[in-house]
Design a protein around this motif. Structure first.
Motif: not given
Length: 114
Positions: A11-28
């Motif tokens: 779950l912790a790694f899922a959260i970190v992955s989602e936050v990184i994905g969302t960060t790249f969403l802004q960068k996209s």
């Protein structure tokens, strides 16, 4: 490591992955930049896969409340630190209420089985 502890690690790694994905969403830039767009997909896919592993031993309500609540807080922090966005009092109170809701649901509710 016991299965429940492993599920919380997933779950912790899922959260970190989602936050990184969302960060790249802004960068996209609305999916107009190829590499950040591809990274959004990779990190979101990883997040959902890891969340599915966590659900083997953590109930859906508990896992999703933690995933959503912690994800919101971390994403807000990244918005402030990385993207220099500001949070006004209303945003801070709202985020605080989300965190409080996750805590109340996890600590005091018998509906969400652990």
């Amino acid at each position: 490591m016991n299965q429940l502890a492993l599920s919380y690690l997933y779950l912790a790694f899922a959260i970190v992955s989602e936050v990184i994905g969302t960060t790249f969403l802004q960068k996209s830039e609305q999916f107009s930049r190829l590499v950040p767009t591809l990274l959004v997909g990779v990190f979101y896919a990883a997040s959902f896969f890891l969340l599915s592993l966590a659900l083997k031993n953590i109930s859906l309500g508990v896992a999703y409340a933690i995933w959503g609540g912690v994800g919101i807080v971390l994403t807000a922090i990244i918005g402030v630190v990385v993207f220099r966005q500001t949070l006004d009092a209303g945003a801070l109170v709202g985020i605080g209420l989300i965190v409080a809701g996750v805590i109340v649901a996890n600590v005091f509710s018998n509906t969400l089985s652990h």
